[in-house]
Design a protein around this motif. Structure first.
Motif, PDB file in Angstrom:
ATOM      1  N   GLU A 277       0.824  -1.209   0.000  1.00 56.11           N
ATOM      2  CA  GLU A 277       0.000   0.000   0.000  1.00 56.11           C
ATOM      3  C   GLU A 277       0.857   1.258   0.000  1.00 56.11           C
ATOM      4  O   GLU A 277       0.592   2.205  -0.749  1.00 56.11           O
ATOM      5  N   VAL A 278       1.888   1.286   0.827  1.00 57.87           N
ATOM      6  CA  VAL A 278       2.755   2.461   0.890  1.00 57.87           C
ATOM      7  C   VAL A 278       3.524   2.639  -0.418  1.00 57.87           C
ATOM      8  O   VAL A 278       3.664   3.757  -0.927  1.00 57.87           O
ATOM      9  N   LEU A 279       4.017   1.535  -0.992  1.00 59.34           N
ATOM     10  CA  LEU A 279       4.737   1.621  -2.262  1.00 59.34           C
ATOM     11  C   LEU A 279       3.814   2.088  -3.389  1.00 59.34           C
ATOM     12  O   LEU A 279       4.231   2.864  -4.258  1.00 59.34           O
ATOM     13  N   GLU A 280       2.567   1.634  -3.381  1.00 60.08           N
ATOM     14  CA  GLU A 280       1.614   2.084  -4.396  1.00 60.08           C
ATOM     15  C   GLU A 280       1.377   3.592  -4.294  1.00 60.08           C
ATOM     16  O   GLU A 280       1.309   4.288  -5.310  1.00 60.08           O
ATOM     17  N   MET A 281       1.248   4.098  -3.081  1.00 62.04           N
ATOM     18  CA  MET A 281       1.046   5.536  -2.896  1.00 62.04           C
ATOM     19  C   MET A 281       2.207   6.324  -3.474  1.00 62.04           C
ATOM     20  O   MET A 281       2.016   7.314  -4.178  1.00 62.04           O
ATOM     21  N   GLU A 282       3.419   5.880  -3.161  1.00 62.28           N
ATOM     22  CA  GLU A 282       4.600   6.600  -3.617  1.00 62.28           C
ATOM     23  C   GLU A 282       4.753   6.502  -5.141  1.00 62.28           C
ATOM     24  O   GLU A 282       5.102   7.479  -5.800  1.00 62.28           O
ATOM     25  N   PHE A 283       4.485   5.329  -5.683  1.00 60.70           N
ATOM     26  CA  PHE A 283       4.595   5.133  -7.129  1.00 60.70           C
ATOM     27  C   PHE A 283       3.587   5.999  -7.869  1.00 60.70           C
ATOM     28  O   PHE A 283       3.927   6.699  -8.825  1.00 60.70           O
ATOM     29  N   HIS A 284       2.321   5.961  -7.439  1.00 63.34           N
ATOM     30  CA  HIS A 284       1.263   6.681  -8.153  1.00 63.34           C
ATOM     31  C   HIS A 284       1.379   8.198  -7.993  1.00 63.34           C
ATOM     32  O   HIS A 284       0.827   8.953  -8.800  1.00 63.34           O
ATOM     33  N   GLU A 285       2.110   8.641  -6.963  1.00 62.58           N
ATOM     34  CA  GLU A 285       2.385  10.073  -6.831  1.00 62.58           C
ATOM     35  C   GLU A 285       3.118  10.594  -8.066  1.00 62.58           C
ATOM     36  O   GLU A 285       2.891  11.720  -8.521  1.00 62.58           O
ATOM     37  N   PHE A 286       4.001   9.760  -8.632  1.00 59.44           N
ATOM     38  CA  PHE A 286       4.773  10.156  -9.807  1.00 59.44           C
ATOM     39  C   PHE A 286       4.159   9.636 -11.108  1.00 59.44           C
ATOM     40  O   PHE A 286       4.310  10.258 -12.153  1.00 59.44           O
TER      41      PHE A 286
END
Length: 444
Positions: A277-286
């Motif tokens: 979940e945290v990695l998805e948030m960071e990825f989709h930010e960019f």
């Protein structure tokens, strides 16, 4: 000269506060018109810049002392006890309060891990007992967990400080560490954890907090006997290490009545889901809706929480940009699966370090093939050739196809512990000072 300083100072204010004010190019005329519309925070930064410029130019000691004393007066967090970086960050992002104790919401927790600053708010929300019951009712059971659990709950949940520390440790653990973490909670070794066993975590943290500050663990009864304080540890900051409230995590693990047991498979799935979940948030930010992020964005994510100064940070990005230009066609970008596998590798960084020490006894640099093999040995998964070549394009200093793994590991350790050693580049007072120096030096 004064107009040049004004223009340069205003430009640096914009850079240092770009998370508040959208970055844009300002002409000298529009700058004066828009200056009166800037927030009080930007005005403070600008005032501080003038003070700093006077200090550095005229070396006025009186001004330095006056500035420092004012800063101390405005620091309410440091007026009682010296707080750790994690304590300060929890207090900064915690947006709710119940019975004198601070809590994060699930949204607060996610933002504390991927954002520099919390969402703007006037004050913390004080929740009632009725609202607390509503939070318990809306918390899904463990078997309904997903990689969107925290994002779905948003502000409809509470996370205590001790749980915050626990969740942070999850996000940097390799999968091999999941079993170890579970066994630490399973004190009687029966392959399941009950609510009482899980709450031992809070007792451990309360002991550690008291011992660190030299406080007594016991209170005295009317008969003169000493008994342990079983209620809570009041640290005067709202970070009581023990409490009587069933938080979202407690209800999720053990049910609303607290009578369910937590088994390893459910515990493992929760930890994997939270990491994803945290990695998805960071990825989709960019990514912004795209299935991939650019190689440059991957580098920015990789370097965003490091000890690198601004010049060294820019050198890494410039190096990658130049090497991307020499490639034929458009770079394919980095997919989420590649992104996820790489950060799972970072959670195994200690094992990778050991493997490299055994493999390169003479501390010589490693090739892409050697790097790829070492990652697969440590994690059981393979990085794509494109991702490995991107990592080398960022960190291979002289372009000879060899990586100084010691420097790479040192930088990646900073990234692994993001948010507690350093913060995002080109923001805040240090970035403002650096920018202003460069602007003054640059010929106009």
């Amino acid at each position: 000269m004064s107009s040049i300083i004004f223009r340069n100072s205003l430009r640096c204010c914009t850079i240092a506060t770009r998370h508040i004010i959208p970055t844009r190019t300002l002409t000298s005329t529009s700058a004066r018109k828009q200056f009166s519309l800037l927030s009080k925070g930007v005005a403070c930064v600008f005032s501080a810049s003038v003070a700093w410029l006077l200090i550095s130019t005229f070396q006025s000691r009186a001004a330095v002392h006056a500035y420092k004393s004012k800063k101390k007066e405005e620091d309410p967090i440091a007026k009682t006890v010296k707080l750790t970086s994690r304590e300060r960050r929890f207090i900064k992002f915690a947006s709710v309060e119940y019975d004198g104790q601070l809590y994060m919401t699930p949204q607060d927790f996610l933002e504390s891990f991927v954002e520099e600053e919390p969402r703007p708010r006037l004050k913390r929300r004080v929740i009632t007992s009725k609202e607390l019951e509503g939070i318990k009712d809306s918390t899904p059971p463990l078997n309904k967990g997903s990689t969107h659990l925290f994002r779905n709950l948003r502000d409809g949940g509470i996370v205590s400080y001790t749980e915050y520390l626990f969740l942070l440790s999850i996000l940097t653990k390799p999968q091999s560490g999941f079993r170890i973490a579970f066994n630490m909670f399973d004190t009687d070794g029966n392959e399941r954890v009950d609510k009482t066993e899980f709450l031992v975590m809070e007792k451990i943290f309360s002991h550690a907090w008291r011992d660190k500050r030299g406080l007594s663990e016991a209170t005295t009864t009317e008969s003169g006997e000493k008994k342990p304080n079983e209620e809570f540890v009041d640290d005067e900051q709202g970070l009581q290490r023990r409490h009587k409230v069933d938080t979202t995590l407690i209800v999720h693990f053990f049910g609303k009545k607290g009578n369910r047991d937590l088994h390893y498979e459910g515990f493992r799935r929760f930890m994997e889901n939270l990491q994803t979940e945290v990695l998805e948030m960071e990825f989709h930010e960019f990514a912004k809706g795209s299935p991939t992020i650019s190689e440059m964005d991957f580098a920015r994510i990789l370097l965003r929480y490091t000890y690198l100064d601004t010049n060294a940070y820019d050198e890494y990005l410039d190096r990658l940009l130049e090497r991307l230009k020499t490639e034929k066609g458009m770079p394919p970008g980095i997919s989420f699966e590649e992104f996820k596998v790489f950060f799972q590798f970072l959670n195994n960084l200690e094992d990778f370090t050991i493997a490299m020490r055994m493999y390169t006894l003479a501390d010589h640099p490693i090739s892409q093939e050697e790097f790829h093999r070492a990652v697969k040995i440590c994690t059981g998964t393979s990085l794509s050739k494109h991702l490995v070549s991107t990592v080398f394009a960022i960190f291979d200093d002289d372009g000879d196809g060899q990586l100084s793994y010691r420097e790479f590991i040192a930088i990646m350790k900073d990234r692994l512990h993001r948010g507690f050693k350093s913060y995002a580049k080109n923001e805040g007072w240090d970035a403002f000072k650096s920018c202003l120096k460069q602007e003054i030096k640059t010929p106009t």
